[in-house]
Scaffold this active site. Structure first.
Site, PDB file in Angstrom:
ATOM      1  N   TYR A  10       0.810  -1.218   0.000  1.00 38.93           N
ATOM      2  CA  TYR A  10       0.000   0.000   0.000  1.00 38.93           C
ATOM      3  C   TYR A  10       0.850   1.278   0.000  1.00 38.93           C
ATOM      4  O   TYR A  10       0.552   2.212  -0.767  1.00 38.93           O
ATOM      5  CB  TYR A  10      -0.959   0.004   1.187  1.00 38.93           C
ATOM      6  CG  TYR A  10      -2.276  -0.689   0.921  1.00 38.93           C
ATOM      7  CD1 TYR A  10      -2.970  -0.488  -0.269  1.00 38.93           C
ATOM      8  CD2 TYR A  10      -2.851  -1.532   1.870  1.00 38.93           C
ATOM      9  CE1 TYR A  10      -4.178  -1.110  -0.518  1.00 38.93           C
ATOM     10  CE2 TYR A  10      -4.069  -2.166   1.630  1.00 38.93           C
ATOM     11  CZ  TYR A  10      -4.728  -1.949   0.443  1.00 38.93           C
ATOM     12  OH  TYR A  10      -5.937  -2.568   0.202  1.00 38.93           O
ATOM     13  N   SER A  15     -10.528  -7.485  -3.169  1.00 41.74           N
ATOM     14  CA  SER A  15     -10.021  -8.441  -2.182  1.00 41.74           C
ATOM     15  C   SER A  15     -10.392  -8.015  -0.773  1.00 41.74           C
ATOM     16  O   SER A  15     -10.785  -8.845   0.061  1.00 41.74           O
ATOM     17  CB  SER A  15      -8.498  -8.564  -2.305  1.00 41.74           C
ATOM     18  OG  SER A  15      -8.129  -9.115  -3.545  1.00 41.74           O
ATOM     19  N   GLU A  16     -10.276  -6.715  -0.493  1.00 37.53           N
ATOM     20  CA  GLU A  16     -10.603  -6.228   0.849  1.00 37.53           C
ATOM     21  C   GLU A  16     -12.087  -6.421   1.167  1.00 37.53           C
ATOM     22  O   GLU A  16     -12.452  -6.797   2.284  1.00 37.53           O
ATOM     23  CB  GLU A  16     -10.227  -4.747   0.979  1.00 37.53           C
ATOM     24  CG  GLU A  16      -8.759  -4.431   0.745  1.00 37.53           C
ATOM     25  CD  GLU A  16      -7.840  -4.935   1.862  1.00 37.53           C
ATOM     26  OE1 GLU A  16      -8.295  -5.699   2.729  1.00 37.53           O
ATOM     27  OE2 GLU A  16      -6.648  -4.557   1.834  1.00 37.53           O
ATOM     28  N   ALA A  17     -12.943  -6.190   0.182  1.00 34.20           N
ATOM     29  CA  ALA A  17     -14.382  -6.388   0.391  1.00 34.20           C
ATOM     30  C   ALA A  17     -14.716  -7.862   0.557  1.00 34.20           C
ATOM     31  O   ALA A  17     -15.669  -8.215   1.263  1.00 34.20           O
ATOM     32  CB  ALA A  17     -15.171  -5.790  -0.771  1.00 34.20           C
TER      33      ALA A  17
END
Length: 312
Positions: free
Chosen positions: A145, A196-198
């Site tokens: 990130y 991916s985070e969701a």
């Protein structure tokens, strides 16, 4: 168009290395989607990625690194028939690279520079199986990130707008385009990685649903969950009768401290656990949690009371 599961078969299965046999593709039409279709897409992705035999307190867990298939493909269909396919590690849903149709009949693949060895070869041959039509355009930076934020030119992901329309627009700026800047690519990747985070977090899925028809910036809780997924997964795995082994200090949507003592406090926000070895509890007695409920309320009150006094 309904989210579909496509199994890659035939010659591919014969030629591909063992680690990538039966790689599956989840298709999501970003250009003509609805909240319901988005939810179905995430359910399909979670079901494809999870280990069907692993759960802690009813929360599915991703498999270990030795499980096959090792990868999952996500084909994003944007407006004007433009497409991009993401390649994810199945055991943690990290985005390793992506491909797009290029120059009429070619497959162009892009791989983060922190992907190496056998994995790098796997990404190339999985995204673009036909060596005769394969074109490389590597991502000249890593997938962390902080690196992506730097390439976009922001200090924090909180400054990057998210949303379905943003994703659709970004697909159009990359797919089939001969030349684009690192900033444009990093903007796309920061938004695409939120898939991916969701999949990992129901809370993030619900943030997308709440803001489905508009762009939005991620709140402090979203960023904190993304950064503590491994810690949260381990805490839930190691919990005894629903009580975490030690208080878990997180952040709520306003940025205030959020002290979590029990699985049921964080469970509504979590959809998938990162793999943790060893056995865990699958259920617990909710009636036994009342003392911990009182303690959790006290912890959060005192934590935020301390912050209040620090402001004076």
């Amino acid at each position: 168009m309904k989210s579909m599961l496509v199994v890659t078969i035939s010659v591919w299965l014969i030629l591909a290395p063992t680690s990538t046999w039966a790689v599956n593709t989840i298709i999501y039409n970003v250009g003509s989607t609805t909240i319901s279709k988005y939810a179905t897409f995430l359910d399909d992705l979670r079901n494809e990625a999870k280990d069907p035999n692993l759960k802690c307190y009813g929360i599915p867990m991703l498999p270990n690194t030795n499980s096959n298939p090792k990868y999952v493909l996500v084909e994003l269909q944007g407006s004007n028939k433009k497409t991009i396919t993401l390649m994810l590690r199945r055991n943690n849903l990290y985005v390793m690279g992506y491909s797009d149709p290029f120059d009429t009949s070619k497959c162009r693949y892009h791989i983060f520079n922190d992907i190496s060895g056998t994995e790098r070869q796997d990404v190339e041959t999985t995204l673009c199986p036909n060596s005769n039509s394969r074109v490389s355009k590597n991502i000249n930076y890593d997938s962390r990130y902080p690196t992506l934020e730097s390439k976009v030119g922001v200090k924090s992901r909180s400054q990057v707008q998210l949303g379905i329309q943003i994703l659709d627009s970004d697909i159009g700026k990359i797919s089939g385009v001969t030349s684009f800047s690192e900033k444009t690519e990093a903007e796309f990747l920061l938004v695409a990685i939120q898939i991916s985070e969701a999949a990992r977090f129901k809370y993030i899925e619900n943030q997308v649903k709440t803001n489905f028809n508009r762009a939005f910036n991620p709140n402090p809780k979203v960023l904190n969950l993304e950064e503590t997924w491994g810690k949260i997964s381990t805490a839930i795995h190691d919990a005894k009768n629903g009580v975490l082994p030690k208080p878990l200090e997180l952040v709520d949507a306003s940025g205030a401290k959020w002290i979590v003592l029990r699985v049921d406090e964080i469970k509504p926000d979590v959809a998938l656990l990162n793999y943790v070895s060893g056995s865990c509890q699958t259920t617990y007695n909710q009636n036994a949690m009342f003392p911990q409920l009182i303690m959790s309320t006290y912890y959060n009150y005192m934590a935020n009371l301390g912050d209040l006094f620090e402001e004076f």
